[in-house]
Design a protein around this motif. Structure first.
Motif, mmCIF file in Angstrom:
data_model
loop_
_atom_site.group_PDB
_atom_site.id
_atom_site.type_symbol
_atom_site.label_atom_id
_atom_site.label_comp_id
_atom_site.label_asym_id
_atom_site.label_seq_id
_atom_site.Cartn_x
_atom_site.Cartn_y
_atom_site.Cartn_z
ATOM 1 N N ALA A 16 -10.423 8.269 -1.566
ATOM 2 C CA ALA A 16 -9.707 7.927 -0.338
ATOM 3 C C ALA A 16 -10.568 7.010 0.523
ATOM 4 N N GLY A 17 -11.866 7.253 0.525
ATOM 5 C CA GLY A 17 -12.780 6.469 1.349
ATOM 6 C C GLY A 17 -12.810 5.002 0.978
ATOM 7 N N ILE A 18 -12.674 4.694 -0.317
ATOM 8 C CA ILE A 18 -12.712 3.283 -0.691
ATOM 9 C C ILE A 18 -11.317 2.661 -0.668
ATOM 10 N N GLY A 19 -10.334 3.368 -0.130
ATOM 11 C CA GLY A 19 -9.037 2.744 0.092
ATOM 12 C C GLY A 19 -8.019 2.983 -1.005
ATOM 13 N N THR A 20 -8.252 3.979 -1.881
ATOM 14 C CA THR A 20 -7.215 4.363 -2.844
ATOM 15 C C THR A 20 -6.063 5.014 -2.064
ATOM 16 N N PRO A 21 -4.805 4.744 -2.441
ATOM 17 C CA PRO A 21 -3.713 5.419 -1.742
ATOM 18 C C PRO A 21 -3.946 6.920 -1.671
ATOM 19 N N ILE A 22 -3.709 7.527 -0.486
ATOM 20 C CA ILE A 22 -4.026 8.938 -0.280
ATOM 21 C C ILE A 22 -3.321 9.826 -1.303
ATOM 22 N N ALA A 280 6.733 6.106 -0.439
ATOM 23 C CA ALA A 280 5.329 6.024 -0.030
ATOM 24 C C ALA A 280 4.922 7.300 0.701
ATOM 25 N N TYR A 377 -10.693 3.580 16.487
ATOM 26 C CA TYR A 377 -9.881 3.252 15.319
ATOM 27 C C TYR A 377 -8.404 3.052 15.658
ATOM 28 N N ALA A 386 -2.722 -7.289 15.648
ATOM 29 C CA ALA A 386 -2.435 -8.226 14.560
ATOM 30 C C ALA A 386 -1.135 -8.984 14.773
ATOM 31 N N GLU B 83 1.636 -2.213 -3.391
ATOM 32 C CA GLU B 83 0.312 -1.642 -3.172
ATOM 33 C C GLU B 83 0.067 -1.389 -1.681
ATOM 34 N N ASP B 85 2.156 -0.804 0.663
ATOM 35 C CA ASP B 85 3.071 0.138 1.327
ATOM 36 C C ASP B 85 2.471 1.535 1.400
ATOM 37 N N HIS B 86 1.488 1.830 0.548
ATOM 38 C CA HIS B 86 0.974 3.191 0.448
ATOM 39 C C HIS B 86 0.227 3.617 1.707
ATOM 40 N N LYS B 88 -2.838 4.870 3.389
ATOM 41 C CA LYS B 88 -4.240 4.744 2.978
ATOM 42 C C LYS B 88 -5.171 5.004 4.143
ATOM 43 N N ASP B 90 -8.133 3.169 5.433
ATOM 44 C CA ASP B 90 -8.710 1.876 5.056
ATOM 45 C C ASP B 90 -9.774 1.360 6.023
ATOM 46 N N ILE B 91 -10.349 2.271 6.856
ATOM 47 C CA ILE B 91 -11.374 1.791 7.795
ATOM 48 C C ILE B 91 -12.520 1.137 7.045
ATOM 49 N N TYR B 93 -12.652 0.201 3.886
ATOM 50 C CA TYR B 93 -12.198 -0.917 3.055
ATOM 51 C C TYR B 93 -12.076 -2.195 3.875
ATOM 52 N N GLU B 183 -1.777 -4.910 4.216
ATOM 53 C CA GLU B 183 -0.479 -4.968 4.883
ATOM 54 C C GLU B 183 -0.506 -5.968 6.030
ATOM 55 N N LEU B 184 -1.622 -5.968 6.789
ATOM 56 C CA LEU B 184 -1.711 -6.890 7.922
ATOM 57 C C LEU B 184 -1.652 -8.337 7.465
ATOM 58 N N VAL B 187 1.917 -9.170 6.722
ATOM 59 C CA VAL B 187 2.722 -9.322 7.938
ATOM 60 C C VAL B 187 2.404 -10.659 8.597
ATOM 61 N N LEU B 188 1.109 -10.963 8.699
ATOM 62 C CA LEU B 188 0.709 -12.203 9.376
ATOM 63 C C LEU B 188 1.185 -13.430 8.606
ATOM 64 N N GLU B 191 4.781 -13.958 9.209
ATOM 65 C CA GLU B 191 5.001 -14.519 10.542
ATOM 66 C C GLU B 191 4.717 -16.013 10.555
#
Lengths: 431, 200
Positions: A16-22, A280, A377, A386, B83, B85-86, B88, B90-91, B93, B183-184, B187-188, B191
């Motif tokens: 999970a830490g390296i960004g694998t889907p939870i 998801a 965060y 964003a 991929e 959509d999941h 995650k 991701d901090i 990452y 995902e960002l 989205v960007l 846009e």
């Protein structure tokens, strides 16, 4: 802690830490656990399949997502927004109030914070900043803060997930969310009004009173949606899950027949998007089923409550500790993960300490929503940053005041279970 | 090859949407079938139209919805969910460099593929064994018999294989072309594309 459990946690945290889907991280970690324990690795699939097959209540999740997507696609959202501008836009700090009231009425149920912030959030922010009456950071901050209210007021997917892991009544949870949601709205509006006076924000051009009946009539059918939902559940007409289907059907009728603003193509896209979001979320729920099995096998809740019993902790102390923990976790994990994975660990202790599970559920949901906007965060801050290009620094500089009043509201809810449970008790909740 | 992928994705989108729409309408049918006898009785329509009097609350709807729900989740996770959509965490990452992201993405993808393949055979044994159990109310519309649970749960087996294949492909693609978009970024980009379209 057993070696198998330790390897489960290590696998889970690393992946999970390296960004694998939870969802997949949990699935893999549990396969590692089952393999090392000498159990059948098919148990993972079995628990997930049986779990989905046996919990009809979960079907409210995709149906709420469908309802929300139909409302967005069918311009119902826009009409609600116009209504809010006409009602509260006239006061000092007007657009800030509009922002909060819109979140109260239109709960962000689409299941994706990104989608909500990129959709309605972006519209309101551009409305606020266009005239130059509000700073960019302020507009973004109040949008993020008011977005936390959506999932407290029914219909609410986090509440459905909590009902799944705690077996608390979903109907009572929905009712219990109404008052706290209104309180959060009230404190945000109070803070907005105070800041508007202090900084001298200009008042919006008011919508003339004679326009009011037209705008209201335009939005009225959409405003009935929560009423229909709650009547369906408490009037004993439908089950909560069926009520979700009725809500989606109502939104569909409104958008397609009454407002005539939903094409067949748009409806098809609504179903594709909803299937995608549901799946998801679904895979994380699936992970929670198998994790739950392992947690019970390892008797983790018992050891937690054992440790707490030894420490002689009062229910209030326990609530403060759990809330502080969730608030911290909320800064790094999203609400779905917290509710499905972390919260079940504390449910048995809650029962042992005599804490009402509906009260606890409301606290957990409010808490994990506040986590979404807590710097550094807070996912919602990133998303708004964003999609609007407003610098994170400006948003964070303005978020503190709103964060403070929301946490204040959370503390009030924590200290007064009677306040939270007043509405459910009024309608026959025993607890 | 690309157009083949696009068609597969288009068809699977349509299947997922149909499954979900079916859940939605069966729910409505279930509510409708429960209330229509009462309404018909109230107005006394059964005397005038005897056909209306035969409407009964449906028993099979709940089980069919449960079947479709299992299918929506695993079919969509295999074919429709992208991929990004999941859900995650991701901090880390997002904080690391693109090079590190590539390493992370390859490790995740290989781990998922390996885990799915490792668990596949035992899980398939379980699914196959479930042929002895059958649905309790839903019947095969063509043959009329009850459906073995193996048929219903087989979607999970397919899900494991497809997910493994997808992540093997993702690992290869990541090694070749760098980490998948977040995902960002998507989205960007969308846009920016919309802006560009507006200005032209």
């Amino acid at each position: 802690m057993s070696f198998e459990l330790a390897s489960l946690l290590v696998t889970l945290f690393v992946l999970a830490g390296i960004g694998t889907p939870i969802g997949y991280s949990i699935l893999l970690a549990s396969v590692v656990y089952l393999g090392l324990s000498g159990l059948d690795v098919a148990l993972a699939g079995e628990k997930i399949l049986q779990g989905f097959y046996g919990s009809a209540i979960l079907l409210a999740v995709p149906l709420f997502i469908v309802a929300a997507n139909i409302m967005n696609a069918g311009s119902i959202t826009d009409r609600l927004l116009n209504f809010c501008v006409a009602i509260v836009g006239r006061f000092k700090g007007g657009m800030g109030h509009v922002n909060v009231v819109a979140s109260l009425i239109f709960s962000g149920m689409s299941g994706s914070a990104v989608a909500d912030a990129a959709g309605i959030g972006k519209i309101i922010i551009s409305m606020m900043t266009r005239s130059g009456k509000y700073s960019r950071g302020y507009a973004a901050a109040i949008t993020a803060a008011s977005a936390t209210i959506g999932p407290i007021i029914p219909p609410s997917i986090p509440m459905v997930l909590y009902a799944l892991v705690s077996n608390a009544s979903i109907g009572s949870l929905f009712l219990a969310g109404i008052l706290p949601g209104l309180i959060m709205g009230a404190v945000l509006m109070a803070m907005n009004g105070y800041l508007a006076h202090k900084r001298g924000f200009e008042v919006e051009e008011t919508v003339p009173l004679k326009e009011l009946p037209r705008v209201t009539a335009n939005a009225f059918p959409a405003l009935l949606m929560p009423v229909i939902l709650l009547y369906g559940i408490y009037g004993g007409v439908t089950t909560p899950t069926e009520a979700a289907a009725v809500a989606a059907f109502y939104a569909l009728m409104l958008a397609a027949l009454f407002y005539r603003s939903l094409s067949f193509k748009a409806l098809y896209q609504v179903f594709v998007d909803s299937a995608r979001s549901s799946a998801a979320v679904g895979i994380v729920i699936g992970g929670a089923f198998i994790l739950n099995f392992i947690v019970i096998t390892e008797q983790i809740p018992q050891s937690i409550s054992g440790a707490l019993e030894g420490a002689d902790i009062s229910p209030l102390m326990f609530l403060i500790m759990v809330n502080a923990l969730i608030l911290l976790l909320g800064c790094v994990l999203d609400a779905t993960t917290i509710i499905l994975v972390i919260v079940p660990l504390f449910i048995p202790t809650c029962e042992a300490l005599g804490i009402d599970l509906v009260h606890f559920g409301v606290l957990v949901v409010v808490n994990s929503m506040i986590g979404l906007i807590t710097p550094p965060y807070g996912i919602l801050l990133f998303v708004i940053n964003a999609v609007t290009d407003i610098p994170l620094r400006e948003i964070i500089a303005e978020i503190w005041a709103f964060l403070a009043v929301l946490i204040g509201a959370l503390i009030v809810m924590m200290l007064s279970p009677d306040l939270v449970l007043w509405l459910p008790r009024l309608l026959g909740y025993q607890g | 090859m690309k157009s083949l992928f696009r068609w597969v994705s288009r068809i699977s989108d349509a299947i997922a949407a149909t499954l979900l729409a079916a859940i939605f309408f069966i729910f409505l049918l279930q509510i409708g079938s429960r209330y229509s006898p009462k309404i018909i009785g109230y107005f006394g329509w059964a005397e005038t139209f005897p056909a209306l009097g035969t409407i009964q609350p449906l028993g099979w709807t709940l089980e069919l919805i449960a079947i479709l729900w299992v299918w929506v989740i695993f079919f969509s996770c295999a074919f429709v969910v992208r991929e990004y959509d999941h859900v995650k965490f991701d901090i880390i990452y997002l904080a690391v460099s693109r090079r590190m992201r590539r390493i992370f993405a390859v490790i995740s993808a290989v781990a998922i593929a390996a885990g799915m393949l490792y668990a596949f055979l035992p899980t398939w044994d379980y699914i196959d064994w479930m042929k002895i159990r059958k649905t309790s109310t839903v019947r095969n519309p063509f043959a009329g018999g009850k459906i073995p649970m193996r048929t219903i749960f087989s979607v999970y087996g397919a899900f494991m294989i497809v997910v493994a294949a997808r992540y093997i492909w993702l690992a290869i693609d990541t090694i070749r072309n760098g980490p998948p978009k977040t995902e960002l970024e998507i989205v960007l980009e969308a846009e920016a594309a919309a802006e560009a379209e507006k200005s032209t």
